[in-house]
Write a protein that holds these residues in place. Structure first.
Motif, PDB file in Angstrom:
ATOM      1  N   LEU A  81       0.865  -1.176   0.000  1.00 58.64           N
ATOM      2  CA  LEU A  81       0.000   0.000   0.000  1.00 58.64           C
ATOM      3  C   LEU A  81       0.904   1.229   0.000  1.00 58.64           C
ATOM      4  O   LEU A  81       1.549   1.527   1.007  1.00 58.64           O
ATOM      5  N   GLN A  82       0.969   1.894  -1.138  1.00 60.78           N
ATOM      6  CA  GLN A  82       1.715   3.136  -1.250  1.00 60.78           C
ATOM      7  C   GLN A  82       0.794   4.271  -0.833  1.00 60.78           C
ATOM      8  O   GLN A  82      -0.281   4.449  -1.411  1.00 60.78           O
ATOM      9  N   MET A  83       1.205   5.027   0.173  1.00 61.65           N
ATOM     10  CA  MET A  83       0.378   6.089   0.720  1.00 61.65           C
ATOM     11  C   MET A  83       1.093   7.424   0.529  1.00 61.65           C
ATOM     12  O   MET A  83       2.158   7.648   1.122  1.00 61.65           O
ATOM     13  N   ASN A  84       0.539   8.273  -0.303  1.00 64.32           N
ATOM     14  CA  ASN A  84       1.097   9.599  -0.581  1.00 64.32           C
ATOM     15  C   ASN A  84       0.184  10.690  -0.033  1.00 64.32           C
ATOM     16  O   ASN A  84      -0.985  10.435   0.277  1.00 64.32           O
ATOM     17  N   SER A  85       0.711  11.883   0.068  1.00 65.73           N
ATOM     18  CA  SER A  85      -0.064  13.038   0.543  1.00 65.73           C
ATOM     19  C   SER A  85      -0.822  12.707   1.820  1.00 65.73           C
ATOM     20  O   SER A  85      -2.026  12.966   1.939  1.00 65.73           O
ATOM     21  N   LEU A  86      -0.114  12.152   2.763  1.00 65.89           N
ATOM     22  CA  LEU A  86      -0.754  11.698   3.997  1.00 65.89           C
ATOM     23  C   LEU A  86      -1.312  12.859   4.806  1.00 65.89           C
ATOM     24  O   LEU A  86      -0.744  13.969   4.828  1.00 65.89           O
ATOM     25  N   LYS A  87      -2.426  12.591   5.474  1.00 66.94           N
ATOM     26  CA  LYS A  87      -3.120  13.578   6.287  1.00 66.94           C
ATOM     27  C   LYS A  87      -3.202  13.077   7.732  1.00 66.94           C
ATOM     28  O   LYS A  87      -3.182  11.862   7.959  1.00 66.94           O
ATOM     29  N   PRO A  88      -3.341  13.983   8.687  1.00 64.65           N
ATOM     30  CA  PRO A  88      -3.479  13.526  10.078  1.00 64.65           C
ATOM     31  C   PRO A  88      -4.630  12.530  10.265  1.00 64.65           C
ATOM     32  O   PRO A  88      -4.529  11.615  11.090  1.00 64.65           O
ATOM     33  N   GLU A  89      -5.693  12.673   9.495  1.00 59.97           N
ATOM     34  CA  GLU A  89      -6.828  11.762   9.622  1.00 59.97           C
ATOM     35  C   GLU A  89      -6.536  10.361   9.076  1.00 59.97           C
ATOM     36  O   GLU A  89      -7.365   9.459   9.205  1.00 59.97           O
ATOM     37  N   ASP A  90      -5.375  10.168   8.456  1.00 59.86           N
ATOM     38  CA  ASP A  90      -4.959   8.835   8.040  1.00 59.86           C
ATOM     39  C   ASP A  90      -4.318   8.052   9.187  1.00 59.86           C
ATOM     40  O   ASP A  90      -4.010   6.866   9.033  1.00 59.86           O
ATOM     41  N   THR A  91      -4.110   8.709  10.324  1.00 64.38           N
ATOM     42  CA  THR A  91      -3.515   8.047  11.476  1.00 64.38           C
ATOM     43  C   THR A  91      -4.393   6.887  11.939  1.00 64.38           C
ATOM     44  O   THR A  91      -5.586   7.066  12.207  1.00 64.38           O
ATOM     45  N   ALA A  92      -3.802   5.698  12.011  1.00 62.69           N
ATOM     46  CA  ALA A  92      -4.549   4.492  12.371  1.00 62.69           C
ATOM     47  C   ALA A  92      -3.585   3.301  12.401  1.00 62.69           C
ATOM     48  O   ALA A  92      -2.436   3.413  11.964  1.00 62.69           O
ATOM     49  N   VAL A  93      -4.084   2.193  12.898  1.00 70.20           N
ATOM     50  CA  VAL A  93      -3.405   0.914  12.706  1.00 70.20           C
ATOM     51  C   VAL A  93      -3.921   0.328  11.392  1.00 70.20           C
ATOM     52  O   VAL A  93      -5.133   0.243  11.181  1.00 70.20           O
ATOM     53  N   TYR A  94      -3.003  -0.045  10.528  1.00 69.48           N
ATOM     54  CA  TYR A  94      -3.353  -0.574   9.206  1.00 69.48           C
ATOM     55  C   TYR A  94      -3.172  -2.088   9.200  1.00 69.48           C
ATOM     56  O   TYR A  94      -2.131  -2.607   9.664  1.00 69.48           O
ATOM     57  N   TYR A  95      -4.180  -2.777   8.655  1.00 66.57           N
ATOM     58  CA  TYR A  95      -4.202  -4.231   8.613  1.00 66.57           C
ATOM     59  C   TYR A  95      -4.333  -4.721   7.176  1.00 66.57           C
ATOM     60  O   TYR A  95      -5.140  -4.172   6.415  1.00 66.57           O
ATOM     61  N   CYS A  96      -3.601  -5.765   6.833  1.00 70.97           N
ATOM     62  CA  CYS A  96      -3.886  -6.452   5.582  1.00 70.97           C
ATOM     63  C   CYS A  96      -4.767  -7.659   5.908  1.00 70.97           C
ATOM     64  O   CYS A  96      -4.769  -8.164   7.037  1.00 70.97           O
ATOM     65  N   ALA A  97      -5.541  -8.090   4.920  1.00 67.90           N
ATOM     66  CA  ALA A  97      -6.514  -9.135   5.166  1.00 67.90           C
ATOM     67  C   ALA A  97      -6.725  -9.983   3.921  1.00 67.90           C
ATOM     68  O   ALA A  97      -6.638  -9.505   2.796  1.00 67.90           O
ATOM     69  N   LEU A  98      -7.065 -11.254   4.179  1.00 66.05           N
ATOM     70  CA  LEU A  98      -7.320 -12.240   3.137  1.00 66.05           C
ATOM     71  C   LEU A  98      -8.804 -12.602   3.191  1.00 66.05           C
ATOM     72  O   LEU A  98      -9.309 -12.926   4.278  1.00 66.05           O
ATOM     73  N   PRO A  99      -9.514 -12.562   2.074  1.00 69.07           N
ATOM     74  CA  PRO A  99     -10.955 -12.821   2.129  1.00 69.07           C
ATOM     75  C   PRO A  99     -11.277 -14.301   2.287  1.00 69.07           C
ATOM     76  O   PRO A  99     -10.486 -15.177   1.974  1.00 69.07           O
ATOM     77  N   THR A 100     -12.478 -14.563   2.765  1.00 69.71           N
ATOM     78  CA  THR A 100     -12.962 -15.936   2.888  1.00 69.71           C
ATOM     79  C   THR A 100     -13.125 -16.553   1.502  1.00 69.71           C
ATOM     80  O   THR A 100     -12.704 -17.676   1.243  1.00 69.71           O
TER      81      THR A 100
END
Length: 125
Positions: A81-100
């Motif tokens: 996940l390439q994240m550009n132009s980051l904003k304070p509201e992007d602050t979080a714990v980021y998770y990757c996930a595999l679908p059922t």
């Protein structure tokens, strides 16, 4: 048993960039769609982006569209996940996930069965 391990989080100033990675083991990675979600303190987990098995189809939350790019390397069994132009509201714990369901690349967290431990992204103003 599938394992997903995220990396690449950190502290960055607003306007900066980060690249998250998610290494997958224990499953045929290239047969599955993948997704990124995030969860900020006191908020529910929310969808960020998803990608189909080949990388040819992507799906983004409106809040990140045009700033974030999801991609995958099936040979390396890694999601990015390439994240550009980051904003304070992007602050979080980021998770990757595999679908059922292997071909699901939608935005519902309940349809993702396997999750990584998360990586913290903090954007200062």
């Amino acid at each position: 048993q599938v394992q997903l391990v995220e990396s690449g989080g950190g502290l960055v100033q607003a306007g900066g960039f980060l690249r998250l990675s998610c290494a997958v083991s224990g499953r045929t990675f290239n047969m599955y769609a993948m997704g990124w979600f995030r969860q900020a303190p006191g908020k529910e987990r929310e969808f960020v982006a998803a990608i189909n098995w080949s990388g040819g189809g992507t799906n983004y939350a409106d809040s990140v569209k045009g700033r974030f790019t999801i991609s995958r390397d099936n040979a390396k069994k890694t999601l990015y996940l390439q994240m550009n132009s980051l904003k304070p509201e992007d602050t979080a714990v980021y998770y990757c996930a595999l679908p059922t369901a292997p071909f699901y690349n939608g935005n519902r967290a309940a349809d993702f069965a396997s999750w990584g431990q998360g990586t913290q992204v903090t954007v200062s103003s």
